[in-house]
Design a protein around this motif. Structure first.
Motif, PDB file in Angstrom:
ATOM      1  N   GLY A 101     -33.305 -31.616 138.308  1.00  0.00           N
ATOM      2  CA  GLY A 101     -33.397 -31.022 136.969  1.00  0.00           C
ATOM      3  C   GLY A 101     -32.230 -30.095 136.685  1.00  0.00           C
ATOM      4  N   ALA A 102     -31.855 -29.291 137.675  1.00  0.00           N
ATOM      5  CA  ALA A 102     -30.721 -28.382 137.504  1.00  0.00           C
ATOM      6  C   ALA A 102     -29.430 -29.167 137.324  1.00  0.00           C
ATOM      7  N   ALA A 103     -29.289 -30.263 138.037  1.00  0.00           N
ATOM      8  CA  ALA A 103     -28.088 -31.084 137.908  1.00  0.00           C
ATOM      9  C   ALA A 103     -27.988 -31.680 136.511  1.00  0.00           C
ATOM     10  N   ILE A 104     -29.100 -32.129 135.947  1.00  0.00           N
ATOM     11  CA  ILE A 104     -29.092 -32.695 134.596  1.00  0.00           C
ATOM     12  C   ILE A 104     -28.749 -31.628 133.566  1.00  0.00           C
ATOM     13  N   VAL A 105     -29.324 -30.432 133.729  1.00  0.00           N
ATOM     14  CA  VAL A 105     -29.046 -29.339 132.796  1.00  0.00           C
ATOM     15  C   VAL A 105     -27.565 -28.984 132.824  1.00  0.00           C
ATOM     16  N   LEU A 106     -26.995 -28.852 134.011  1.00  0.00           N
ATOM     17  CA  LEU A 106     -25.573 -28.516 134.112  1.00  0.00           C
ATOM     18  C   LEU A 106     -24.687 -29.634 133.563  1.00  0.00           C
ATOM     19  N   PHE A 107     -25.082 -30.868 133.797  1.00  0.00           N
ATOM     20  CA  PHE A 107     -24.343 -32.023 133.274  1.00  0.00           C
ATOM     21  C   PHE A 107     -24.334 -32.008 131.747  1.00  0.00           C
ATOM     22  N   LEU A 108     -25.499 -31.816 131.140  1.00  0.00           N
ATOM     23  CA  LEU A 108     -25.594 -31.794 129.683  1.00  0.00           C
ATOM     24  C   LEU A 108     -24.847 -30.603 129.098  1.00  0.00           C
ATOM     25  N   PHE A 109     -24.933 -29.438 129.759  1.00  0.00           N
ATOM     26  CA  PHE A 109     -24.233 -28.258 129.267  1.00  0.00           C
ATOM     27  C   PHE A 109     -22.732 -28.490 129.259  1.00  0.00           C
ATOM     28  N   GLY A 110     -22.220 -29.148 130.276  1.00  0.00           N
ATOM     29  CA  GLY A 110     -20.796 -29.434 130.340  1.00  0.00           C
ATOM     30  C   GLY A 110     -20.334 -30.286 129.169  1.00  0.00           C
ATOM     31  N   PHE A 111     -21.091 -31.304 128.826  1.00  0.00           N
ATOM     32  CA  PHE A 111     -20.691 -32.161 127.706  1.00  0.00           C
ATOM     33  C   PHE A 111     -20.853 -31.459 126.363  1.00  0.00           C
ATOM     34  N   PHE A 112     -21.903 -30.679 126.201  1.00  0.00           N
ATOM     35  CA  PHE A 112     -22.074 -29.972 124.936  1.00  0.00           C
ATOM     36  C   PHE A 112     -20.988 -28.923 124.753  1.00  0.00           C
ATOM     37  N   ALA A 113     -20.619 -28.245 125.830  1.00  0.00           N
ATOM     38  CA  ALA A 113     -19.612 -27.194 125.729  1.00  0.00           C
ATOM     39  C   ALA A 113     -18.218 -27.771 125.528  1.00  0.00           C
ATOM     40  N   ALA A 114     -17.921 -28.860 126.198  1.00  0.00           N
ATOM     41  CA  ALA A 114     -16.578 -29.416 126.145  1.00  0.00           C
ATOM     42  C   ALA A 114     -16.341 -30.261 124.896  1.00  0.00           C
ATOM     43  N   GLY A 115     -17.364 -30.896 124.402  1.00  0.00           N
ATOM     44  CA  GLY A 115     -17.195 -31.743 123.223  1.00  0.00           C
ATOM     45  C   GLY A 115     -16.324 -32.959 123.514  1.00  0.00           C
ATOM     46  N   THR A 116     -16.517 -33.577 124.663  1.00  0.00           N
ATOM     47  CA  THR A 116     -15.718 -34.734 125.054  1.00  0.00           C
ATOM     48  C   THR A 116     -16.125 -35.961 124.244  1.00  0.00           C
ATOM     49  N   GLY A 117     -15.520 -37.086 124.569  1.00  0.00           N
ATOM     50  CA  GLY A 117     -15.840 -38.328 123.874  1.00  0.00           C
ATOM     51  C   GLY A 117     -17.270 -38.775 124.101  1.00  0.00           C
ATOM     52  N   ALA A 118     -17.861 -38.333 125.200  1.00  0.00           N
ATOM     53  CA  ALA A 118     -19.253 -38.676 125.485  1.00  0.00           C
ATOM     54  C   ALA A 118     -20.223 -37.759 124.760  1.00  0.00           C
ATOM     55  N   TYR A 119     -19.698 -36.799 124.032  1.00  0.00           N
ATOM     56  CA  TYR A 119     -20.542 -35.840 123.317  1.00  0.00           C
ATOM     57  C   TYR A 119     -21.471 -36.533 122.321  1.00  0.00           C
ATOM     58  N   GLY A 120     -20.939 -37.479 121.560  1.00  0.00           N
ATOM     59  CA  GLY A 120     -21.724 -38.155 120.519  1.00  0.00           C
ATOM     60  C   GLY A 120     -22.945 -38.880 121.062  1.00  0.00           C
ATOM     61  N   PRO A 121     -22.780 -39.786 122.037  1.00  0.00           N
ATOM     62  CA  PRO A 121     -23.948 -40.486 122.567  1.00  0.00           C
ATOM     63  C   PRO A 121     -24.945 -39.568 123.265  1.00  0.00           C
ATOM     64  N   ILE A 122     -24.432 -38.559 123.977  1.00  0.00           N
ATOM     65  CA  ILE A 122     -25.346 -37.627 124.653  1.00  0.00           C
ATOM     66  C   ILE A 122     -26.091 -36.793 123.624  1.00  0.00           C
ATOM     67  N   ARG A 123     -25.404 -36.369 122.560  1.00  0.00           N
ATOM     68  CA  ARG A 123     -26.059 -35.594 121.510  1.00  0.00           C
ATOM     69  C   ARG A 123     -27.136 -36.433 120.818  1.00  0.00           C
ATOM     70  N   ASP A 124     -26.825 -37.700 120.578  1.00  0.00           N
ATOM     71  CA  ASP A 124     -27.806 -38.590 119.950  1.00  0.00           C
ATOM     72  C   ASP A 124     -29.032 -38.767 120.836  1.00  0.00           C
ATOM     73  N   LEU A 125     -28.819 -38.901 122.142  1.00  0.00           N
ATOM     74  CA  LEU A 125     -29.926 -39.042 123.084  1.00  0.00           C
ATOM     75  C   LEU A 125     -30.807 -37.801 123.094  1.00  0.00           C
TER      76      LEU A 125
END
Length: 63
Positions: A27-51
């Motif tokens: 659970g902690a790994a998933i939270v840190l993974f998601l936080f990294g993408f939300f904070a960075a706004g990378t190309g994977a941001y859109g699909p992860i945000r939609d999910l």
């Protein structure tokens, strides 16, 4: 009463809590993974945000 909290703030607080308590679980790994993408706004941001948004809508319809 409805509270509107930013996903970056929510995942950031959860990340700090996970690091402070030295949580090493999945659970902690998933939270840190998601936080990294939300904070960075990378190309994977859109699909992860939609999910996350679809999960939030699902959770909202449950209650």
């Amino acid at each position: 009463m409805l509270f509107n909290v930013s996903a970056v703030l929510l995942f950031g607080a959860a990340s700090v809590l996970a690091v402070k308590t030295k949580s090493a679980g999945g659970g902690a790994a998933i939270v840190l993974f998601l936080f990294g993408f939300f904070a960075a706004g990378t190309g994977a941001y859109g699909p992860i945000r939609d999910l996350v948004a679809s999960f939030a809508d699902f959770a909202n319809h449950l209650g």
